[in-house]
Scaffold this active site. Structure first.
Site, PDB file in Angstrom:
ATOM      1  CG  ASP A  30      -2.029   1.008   1.139  1.00 35.77           C
ATOM      2  OD1 ASP A  30      -3.197   0.594   1.000  1.00 35.77           O
ATOM      3  OD2 ASP A  30      -1.738   2.223   1.204  1.00 35.77           O
ATOM      4  N   GLY A  89     -15.024   3.760   4.037  1.00 36.49           N
ATOM      5  CA  GLY A  89     -13.632   4.167   3.843  1.00 36.49           C
ATOM      6  C   GLY A  89     -13.024   3.744   2.514  1.00 36.49           C
ATOM      7  CD  GLN A  90     -14.554   0.460  -2.544  1.00 31.24           C
ATOM      8  OE1 GLN A  90     -15.706   0.241  -2.169  1.00 31.24           O
ATOM      9  NE2 GLN A  90     -14.020  -0.102  -3.614  1.00 31.24           N
ATOM     10  CB  SER A  91     -10.185   6.078  -1.120  1.00 30.86           C
ATOM     11  OG  SER A  91      -9.054   5.246  -0.951  1.00 30.86           O
ATOM     12  CG  HIS A  96      -8.549  -2.462  -2.441  1.00 28.33           C
ATOM     13  ND1 HIS A  96      -9.410  -1.666  -3.172  1.00 28.33           N
ATOM     14  CD2 HIS A  96      -8.358  -1.830  -1.266  1.00 28.33           C
ATOM     15  CE1 HIS A  96      -9.723  -0.588  -2.465  1.00 28.33           C
ATOM     16  NE2 HIS A  96      -9.103  -0.675  -1.291  1.00 28.33           N
ATOM     17  CG  HIS A  98      -6.825  -2.616   3.066  1.00 34.53           C
ATOM     18  ND1 HIS A  98      -6.013  -1.528   2.850  1.00 34.53           N
ATOM     19  CD2 HIS A  98      -8.034  -2.280   2.541  1.00 34.53           C
ATOM     20  CE1 HIS A  98      -6.708  -0.562   2.231  1.00 34.53           C
ATOM     21  NE2 HIS A  98      -7.939  -1.004   2.044  1.00 34.53           N
TER      22      HIS A  98
HETATM   23  P1  DGP Z   1      -9.397   1.953   0.407  1.00 34.13           P
HETATM   24  O1  DGP Z   1      -9.404   3.235   1.180  1.00 34.13           O
HETATM   25  O2  DGP Z   1      -9.900   0.735   1.200  1.00 34.13           O
HETATM   26  O3  DGP Z   1     -10.080   2.100  -0.932  1.00 34.13           O
HETATM   27  O4  DGP Z   1      -7.850   1.651   0.130  1.00 34.13           O
HETATM   28  C1  DGP Z   1      -7.157   2.166  -0.953  1.00 34.13           C
HETATM   29  C2  DGP Z   1      -5.708   2.067  -0.621  1.00 34.13           C
HETATM   30  O5  DGP Z   1      -4.987   2.134  -1.832  1.00 34.13           O
HETATM   31  C3  DGP Z   1      -5.169   3.190   0.254  1.00 34.13           C
HETATM   32  O6  DGP Z   1      -4.722   2.631   1.482  1.00 34.13           O
HETATM   33  C4  DGP Z   1      -4.012   3.799  -0.516  1.00 34.13           C
HETATM   34  C5  DGP Z   1      -3.758   2.793  -1.613  1.00 34.13           C
HETATM   35  N1  DGP Z   1      -3.361   3.349  -2.893  1.00 34.13           N
HETATM   36  C6  DGP Z   1      -4.021   4.301  -3.595  1.00 34.13           C
HETATM   37  N2  DGP Z   1      -3.389   4.523  -4.761  1.00 34.13           N
HETATM   38  C7  DGP Z   1      -2.335   3.681  -4.793  1.00 34.13           C
HETATM   39  C8  DGP Z   1      -1.300   3.435  -5.744  1.00 34.13           C
HETATM   40  O7  DGP Z   1      -1.231   4.033  -6.811  1.00 34.13           O
HETATM   41  N3  DGP Z   1      -0.390   2.480  -5.423  1.00 34.13           N
HETATM   42  C9  DGP Z   1      -0.444   1.779  -4.260  1.00 34.13           C
HETATM   43  N4  DGP Z   1       0.509   0.887  -4.050  1.00 34.13           N
HETATM   44  N5  DGP Z   1      -1.404   1.984  -3.339  1.00 34.13           N
HETATM   45  C10 DGP Z   1      -2.328   2.926  -3.601  1.00 34.13           C
END
Ligand code: DGP
Length: 110
Positions: A30, A89-91, A96, A98
């Site tokens: 992440d 909290g999904q962004s 995915h 975690h």
């Molecule tokens: P969520 O908030 O559950 O949708 O988690 C999205 C996660 O994705 C957040 O913890 C940050 C991560 N993230 C966002 N963009 C990127 C990226 O371009 N590369 C990686 N490795 N992680 C990313």
């Protein structure tokens, strides 16, 4: 070219170190870690969230991959989380999982 960042990671358009890969799943660190170990496990096939995943095998393969990643990283205690929807909290709207570990975690989460 997909405008989904995780599709672009999964198909190699964005170069990212993969900790795990099979025919259906990839895993990588992440970008914004919330624990010493914070890995994202994603299906290669796009779905906006786990709500849109209907294939039980593909859902199962996410969890199987997560267990393999945890074994590879030699972490015995870990948390698996799938944020589903903005309110949870999904962004990033590509399903995915975690995998968080490497520190003590409280329950319930905030
Ligand atoms: P969520 O908030 O559950 O949708 O988690 C999205 C996660 O994705 C957040 O913890 C940050 C991560 N993230 C966002 N963009 C990127 C990226 O371009 N590369 C990686 N490795 N992680 C990313």
């Amino acid at each position: 070219m997909s405008n989904c960042i995780f599709c672009r990671i999964a198909n190699g358009e964005i170069s990212t170190e993969l900790l795990y890969e099979d025919d259906k799943v990839v895993a990588f660190k992440d970008l914004n870690p919330q624990a010493p170990i914070h890995i994202l496990i994603i299906p290669k096939e796009h779905s906006d969230s786990v709500k849109e995943m209907n294939d039980e095998v593909s859902i199962g393969r996410l969890f199987t991959a997560a267990k393999k990643v945890a074994e590879k990283l030699d972490t015995e205690h870990y948390r698996l989380v799938i944020n589903t929807g903005i309110g949870a909290g999904q962004s990033v709207f590509h399903t995915h999982l975690h995998l968080l570990g490497g520190r003590l975690m409280s329950w319930p989460p905030g």
